[in-house]
Design a protein around this motif. Sequence first.
Motif, PDB file in Angstrom:
ATOM      1  N   ASP A  33       0.828  -1.203   0.000  1.00  0.00           N
ATOM      2  CA  ASP A  33       0.000   0.000   0.000  1.00  0.00           C
ATOM      3  C   ASP A  33       0.866   1.259   0.000  1.00  0.00           C
ATOM      4  O   ASP A  33       1.956   1.277   0.566  1.00  0.00           O
ATOM      5  N   MET A  34       0.373   2.299  -0.631  1.00  0.00           N
ATOM      6  CA  MET A  34       0.999   3.616  -0.571  1.00  0.00           C
ATOM      7  C   MET A  34      -0.081   4.608  -0.170  1.00  0.00           C
ATOM      8  O   MET A  34      -1.241   4.480  -0.584  1.00  0.00           O
ATOM      9  N   GLY A  35       0.303   5.584   0.628  1.00  0.00           N
ATOM     10  CA  GLY A  35      -0.726   6.498   1.117  1.00  0.00           C
ATOM     11  C   GLY A  35      -0.226   7.897   1.369  1.00  0.00           C
ATOM     12  O   GLY A  35       0.979   8.132   1.463  1.00  0.00           O
ATOM     13  N   TRP A  36      -1.187   8.802   1.447  1.00  0.00           N
ATOM     14  CA  TRP A  36      -0.910  10.198   1.776  1.00  0.00           C
ATOM     15  C   TRP A  36      -1.601  10.559   3.086  1.00  0.00           C
ATOM     16  O   TRP A  36      -2.757  10.188   3.308  1.00  0.00           O
ATOM     17  N   TYR A  37      -0.884  11.300   3.909  1.00  0.00           N
ATOM     18  CA  TYR A  37      -1.397  11.762   5.189  1.00  0.00           C
ATOM     19  C   TYR A  37      -1.148  13.264   5.285  1.00  0.00           C
ATOM     20  O   TYR A  37      -0.312  13.808   4.561  1.00  0.00           O
ATOM     21  N   ARG A  38      -1.850  13.906   6.197  1.00  0.00           N
ATOM     22  CA  ARG A  38      -1.589  15.321   6.422  1.00  0.00           C
ATOM     23  C   ARG A  38      -1.781  15.640   7.898  1.00  0.00           C
ATOM     24  O   ARG A  38      -2.539  14.981   8.606  1.00  0.00           O
ATOM     25  N   GLN A  39      -1.069  16.665   8.313  1.00  0.00           N
ATOM     26  CA  GLN A  39      -1.188  17.122   9.689  1.00  0.00           C
ATOM     27  C   GLN A  39      -1.229  18.636   9.694  1.00  0.00           C
ATOM     28  O   GLN A  39      -0.266  19.294   9.298  1.00  0.00           O
ATOM     29  N   ALA A  40      -2.361  19.163  10.136  1.00  0.00           N
ATOM     30  CA  ALA A  40      -2.523  20.610  10.252  1.00  0.00           C
ATOM     31  C   ALA A  40      -2.040  21.055  11.628  1.00  0.00           C
ATOM     32  O   ALA A  40      -2.003  20.248  12.563  1.00  0.00           O
ATOM     33  N   GLU A  46      -3.798  12.796   9.852  1.00  0.00           N
ATOM     34  CA  GLU A  46      -4.953  12.055   9.352  1.00  0.00           C
ATOM     35  C   GLU A  46      -4.668  11.485   7.977  1.00  0.00           C
ATOM     36  O   GLU A  46      -3.885  12.041   7.199  1.00  0.00           O
ATOM     37  N   LEU A  47      -5.331  10.387   7.699  1.00  0.00           N
ATOM     38  CA  LEU A  47      -5.231   9.775   6.385  1.00  0.00           C
ATOM     39  C   LEU A  47      -5.967  10.638   5.367  1.00  0.00           C
ATOM     40  O   LEU A  47      -7.091  11.071   5.613  1.00  0.00           O
ATOM     41  N   VAL A  48      -5.331  10.871   4.232  1.00  0.00           N
ATOM     42  CA  VAL A  48      -5.975  11.573   3.127  1.00  0.00           C
ATOM     43  C   VAL A  48      -6.478  10.558   2.103  1.00  0.00           C
ATOM     44  O   VAL A  48      -7.644  10.559   1.719  1.00  0.00           O
ATOM     45  N   ALA A  49      -5.584   9.668   1.679  1.00  0.00           N
ATOM     46  CA  ALA A  49      -5.945   8.647   0.697  1.00  0.00           C
ATOM     47  C   ALA A  49      -4.892   7.549   0.712  1.00  0.00           C
ATOM     48  O   ALA A  49      -3.721   7.809   1.005  1.00  0.00           O
ATOM     49  N   ARG A  50      -5.347   6.337   0.404  1.00  0.00           N
ATOM     50  CA  ARG A  50      -4.434   5.199   0.295  1.00  0.00           C
ATOM     51  C   ARG A  50      -4.792   4.417  -0.951  1.00  0.00           C
ATOM     52  O   ARG A  50      -5.943   4.396  -1.394  1.00  0.00           O
ATOM     53  N   ILE A  51      -3.773   3.741  -1.522  1.00  0.00           N
ATOM     54  CA  ILE A  51      -4.015   2.906  -2.686  1.00  0.00           C
ATOM     55  C   ILE A  51      -3.212   1.629  -2.538  1.00  0.00           C
ATOM     56  O   ILE A  51      -2.017   1.674  -2.215  1.00  0.00           O
ATOM     57  N   GLY A  52      -3.878   0.504  -2.728  1.00  0.00           N
ATOM     58  CA  GLY A  52      -3.224  -0.777  -2.615  1.00  0.00           C
ATOM     59  C   GLY A  52      -2.454  -1.132  -3.873  1.00  0.00           C
ATOM     60  O   GLY A  52      -2.587  -0.482  -4.916  1.00  0.00           O
ATOM     61  N   SER A  53      -1.651  -2.175  -3.773  1.00  0.00           N
ATOM     62  CA  SER A  53      -0.856  -2.595  -4.922  1.00  0.00           C
ATOM     63  C   SER A  53      -1.736  -3.050  -6.079  1.00  0.00           C
ATOM     64  O   SER A  53      -1.340  -2.970  -7.240  1.00  0.00           O
ATOM     65  N   TYR A  93       1.910  17.608   4.367  1.00  0.00           N
ATOM     66  CA  TYR A  93       1.492  16.378   3.694  1.00  0.00           C
ATOM     67  C   TYR A  93       2.686  15.431   3.589  1.00  0.00           C
ATOM     68  O   TYR A  93       3.768  15.831   3.151  1.00  0.00           O
ATOM     69  N   SER A  94       2.470  14.194   3.941  1.00  0.00           N
ATOM     70  CA  SER A  94       3.531  13.194   3.855  1.00  0.00           C
ATOM     71  C   SER A  94       2.978  11.918   3.234  1.00  0.00           C
ATOM     72  O   SER A  94       1.760  11.701   3.216  1.00  0.00           O
ATOM     73  N   CYS A  95       3.895  11.096   2.742  1.00  0.00           N
ATOM     74  CA  CYS A  95       3.466   9.835   2.147  1.00  0.00           C
ATOM     75  C   CYS A  95       4.147   8.685   2.876  1.00  0.00           C
ATOM     76  O   CYS A  95       5.189   8.859   3.510  1.00  0.00           O
ATOM     77  N   ASN A  96       3.533   7.546   2.801  1.00  0.00           N
ATOM     78  CA  ASN A  96       4.193   6.352   3.295  1.00  0.00           C
ATOM     79  C   ASN A  96       3.944   5.189   2.356  1.00  0.00           C
ATOM     80  O   ASN A  96       3.093   5.256   1.467  1.00  0.00           O
ATOM     81  N   ALA A  97       4.738   4.156   2.543  1.00  0.00           N
ATOM     82  CA  ALA A  97       4.611   2.974   1.703  1.00  0.00           C
ATOM     83  C   ALA A  97       4.941   1.744   2.517  1.00  0.00           C
ATOM     84  O   ALA A  97       5.934   1.725   3.257  1.00  0.00           O
ATOM     85  N   GLY A  98       4.094   0.750   2.382  1.00  0.00           N
ATOM     86  CA  GLY A  98       4.405  -0.545   2.959  1.00  0.00           C
ATOM     87  C   GLY A  98       5.257  -1.323   1.969  1.00  0.00           C
ATOM     88  O   GLY A  98       5.081  -1.187   0.758  1.00  0.00           O
TER      89      GLY A  98
END
Length: 121
Positions: A33-40, A46-53, A93-98
């Motif tokens: 999975d890869m995703g975008w998060y944001r922190q105000a 908080e999670l903004v959006a995620r997308i699986g492989s 905004y930050s991203c992460n990836a499993g």
Amino acid sequence: QVQLVVSGGGLVQAGGSLRLSCAASGSFFRINDMGWYRQAPGKQRELVARIGSGGSIKYADSVKGRFTIARDNAHNTVYLQMNSLKPEETAFYSCNAGYRSVVTYSDDIAWGQGTQETVSS
């Protein structure tokens, strides 16, 4: 190890658009999975959006219909197209990836350095 490099974004007026990208590199068997998060300021991340492989997608309710997440598996890159931006969406905004590690043969998570997005009113 996996490194995530974030690019795009910056300053935009309310109602405008921004596009972020996050590219994964390094040693891994696969990216999950890869995703975008944001922190105000003053708020929790908080999670903004995620997308699986396989392409399954999850959006935060607040961004549905305005944001689009997509990925390029050939280049291990995830994108976030943000339209109709609101001032209250000013955040880091930050991203992460499993990923499956080549060292431990187990699943792990990597985070990118993130980027500050500012939406002016």
